[in-house]
Design a protein around this motif. Structure first.
Motif, PDB file in Angstrom:
ATOM      1  N   GLU A 220       0.820  -1.154   0.181  1.00 25.25           N
ATOM      2  CA  GLU A 220       0.055  -0.091   0.054  1.00 25.25           C
ATOM      3  C   GLU A 220       0.721   1.313   0.010  1.00 25.25           C
ATOM      4  O   GLU A 220       0.412   2.408  -0.265  1.00 25.25           O
ATOM      5  N   ARG A 221       2.152   1.122   0.333  1.00 25.69           N
ATOM      6  CA  ARG A 221       3.061   2.044   0.319  1.00 25.69           C
ATOM      7  C   ARG A 221       3.593   2.746  -1.049  1.00 25.69           C
ATOM      8  O   ARG A 221       4.162   3.779  -1.059  1.00 25.69           O
ATOM      9  N   ILE A 222       3.385   1.923  -1.850  1.00 24.88           N
ATOM     10  CA  ILE A 222       3.864   2.193  -3.415  1.00 24.88           C
ATOM     11  C   ILE A 222       2.999   3.021  -4.284  1.00 24.88           C
ATOM     12  O   ILE A 222       1.663   2.795  -4.338  1.00 24.88           O
ATOM     13  N   PHE A 244       7.425   3.530 -10.157  1.00 29.54           N
ATOM     14  CA  PHE A 244       6.818   2.918  -8.936  1.00 29.54           C
ATOM     15  C   PHE A 244       7.861   3.508  -8.060  1.00 29.54           C
ATOM     16  O   PHE A 244       8.989   3.235  -8.042  1.00 29.54           O
ATOM     17  N   LYS A 245       7.145   4.169  -6.906  1.00 27.68           N
ATOM     18  CA  LYS A 245       8.061   4.814  -5.720  1.00 27.68           C
ATOM     19  C   LYS A 245       7.502   4.479  -4.277  1.00 27.68           C
ATOM     20  O   LYS A 245       6.112   4.278  -4.277  1.00 27.68           O
ATOM     21  N   ILE A 246       8.273   3.953  -3.320  1.00 29.89           N
ATOM     22  CA  ILE A 246       7.938   4.025  -1.952  1.00 29.89           C
ATOM     23  C   ILE A 246       7.483   5.465  -1.508  1.00 29.89           C
ATOM     24  O   ILE A 246       8.310   6.514  -1.446  1.00 29.89           O
ATOM     25  N   ASN A 247       6.371   5.621  -1.108  1.00 26.36           N
ATOM     26  CA  ASN A 247       5.952   6.630  -0.450  1.00 26.36           C
ATOM     27  C   ASN A 247       6.646   7.058   0.778  1.00 26.36           C
ATOM     28  O   ASN A 247       6.596   6.223   1.873  1.00 26.36           O
ATOM     29  N   LYS A 248       7.795   7.704   1.166  1.00 24.06           N
ATOM     30  CA  LYS A 248       8.594   7.803   2.168  1.00 24.06           C
ATOM     31  C   LYS A 248       7.799   8.311   3.498  1.00 24.06           C
ATOM     32  O   LYS A 248       8.159   7.801   4.829  1.00 24.06           O
ATOM     33  N   GLU A 249       6.674   9.181   3.299  1.00 28.47           N
ATOM     34  CA  GLU A 249       6.084   9.311   4.477  1.00 28.47           C
ATOM     35  C   GLU A 249       5.293   8.140   5.028  1.00 28.47           C
ATOM     36  O   GLU A 249       5.001   8.307   6.254  1.00 28.47           O
ATOM     37  N   SER A 250       5.000   7.368   4.548  1.00 20.49           N
ATOM     38  CA  SER A 250       4.177   6.061   4.861  1.00 20.49           C
ATOM     39  C   SER A 250       5.213   4.868   5.534  1.00 20.49           C
ATOM     40  O   SER A 250       4.639   3.864   5.771  1.00 20.49           O
ATOM     41  N   VAL A 251       6.557   5.011   5.176  1.00 23.44           N
ATOM     42  CA  VAL A 251       7.391   3.895   5.533  1.00 23.44           C
ATOM     43  C   VAL A 251       7.785   4.199   7.080  1.00 23.44           C
ATOM     44  O   VAL A 251       7.809   5.107   7.517  1.00 23.44           O
ATOM     45  N   GLN A 252       7.570   3.037   7.776  1.00 17.94           N
ATOM     46  CA  GLN A 252       7.682   2.934   9.216  1.00 17.94           C
ATOM     47  C   GLN A 252       9.095   2.858   9.649  1.00 17.94           C
ATOM     48  O   GLN A 252       9.889   2.034   9.116  1.00 17.94           O
TER      49      GLN A 252
END
Length: 252
Positions: A220-222, A244-252
């Protein structure tokens, strides 16, 4: 079929065989309607949970019954004739199944297009992807035993197990530590149109649904960004490309 037929017992061998195929089709539609209704009543997550339990049990029951009637053995839930096929033959079978999936998609699209027009066909197509992409992501995650949030590494692996991966030629480029680019170098549909001298099929609206939903249900973070997709202009090396990027704000 003769008008004298009053019941199944009156059918000729050929018509009985046709009815067997018709009943297999009824099973498929009934199966799909069950999933659709559970999704409608309980939501996608619950429907997928129910689907896992129901599909495993349903396939076991149906194959075991058919194996006794048709004289093949089962091993670990798989038909022995399938397990005894050479690996290369199984891969060829996968290619045929994937091609059949694409043909089925095209048949449905054209059936709507020819009866109701291109706009209705595209709308139905895009809506279909909104449900198929999450399902395919869920199915691949189960097959590969991926964790709930496998990140871009999990997405890269999952993209290689889509049905499309056996039909088209694709490439994944490592762009940065937190982004990748996926390119569809050869697209069976677009290549066929090109051979016929036709313009690219404008698939961007469907692609935005397809890739966004697929990536999101792998992790879900992508986030998904379209680099270009028909009717956009694109280089000869690929038909569409997606970041495709990892949403840094959602990375735990």
């Amino acid at each position: 079929m003769s008008n004298d037929v009053e019941s199944i017992d009156d059918l000729s061998r050929e018509d009985a065989a046709r009815l067997v195929m018709d009943m297999f089709h009824r099973i498929m539609i009934h199966y799909a309607l069950w999933f659709t209704e559970v999704r409608h009543q309980m939501g996608l997550d619950q429907a997928l949970s129910v689907l896992k339990a129901a599909s495993e049990r349903s396939i076991e029951i149906q194959l075991n019954r058919l194996s006794k009637l048709m004289g093949f053995e089962m091993k670990d839930g798989l038909p022995q004739p399938l397990l005894k096929m050479p690996r290369e033959s199984i891969l060829q079978l996968l290619d045929s199944v994937a091609a059949n999936w694409l043909a089925n998609d095209g048949v449905w699209f054209q059936a709507v297009e020819f009866s109701s027009g291109m706009d209705d066909a595209k709308r139905c197509n895009d809506s279909c992807w909104a449900f198929f992409s999450p399902f395919e992501a869920w199915s691949i995650k189960n097959f590969l035993n991926l964790p709930p949030k496998p990140g871009l590494d999990g997405l890269k692996k999952a993209l290689n197990f889509r049905v499309y991966a056996r039909i088209n030629t694709q490439q994944i480029i490592e762009e940065s530590l937190d982004s990748i680019v996926f390119q569809m170098n050869e697209c069976r549909v677009q290549s066929a149109r090109k051979r016929k001298g036709l313009d690219d099929y404008p698939c961007k609206s469907g692609g935005m649904v397809e890739y966004t939903y697929f990536a999101r249900h792998i992790d879900e973070r992508i986030a998904t960004e379209c680099i270009a997709c028909p009717p956009d202009t694109h280089p000869d090396q690929w038909y569409c490309a997606w970041r495709f990027k990892i949403n840094k704000e959602s990375v735990q």
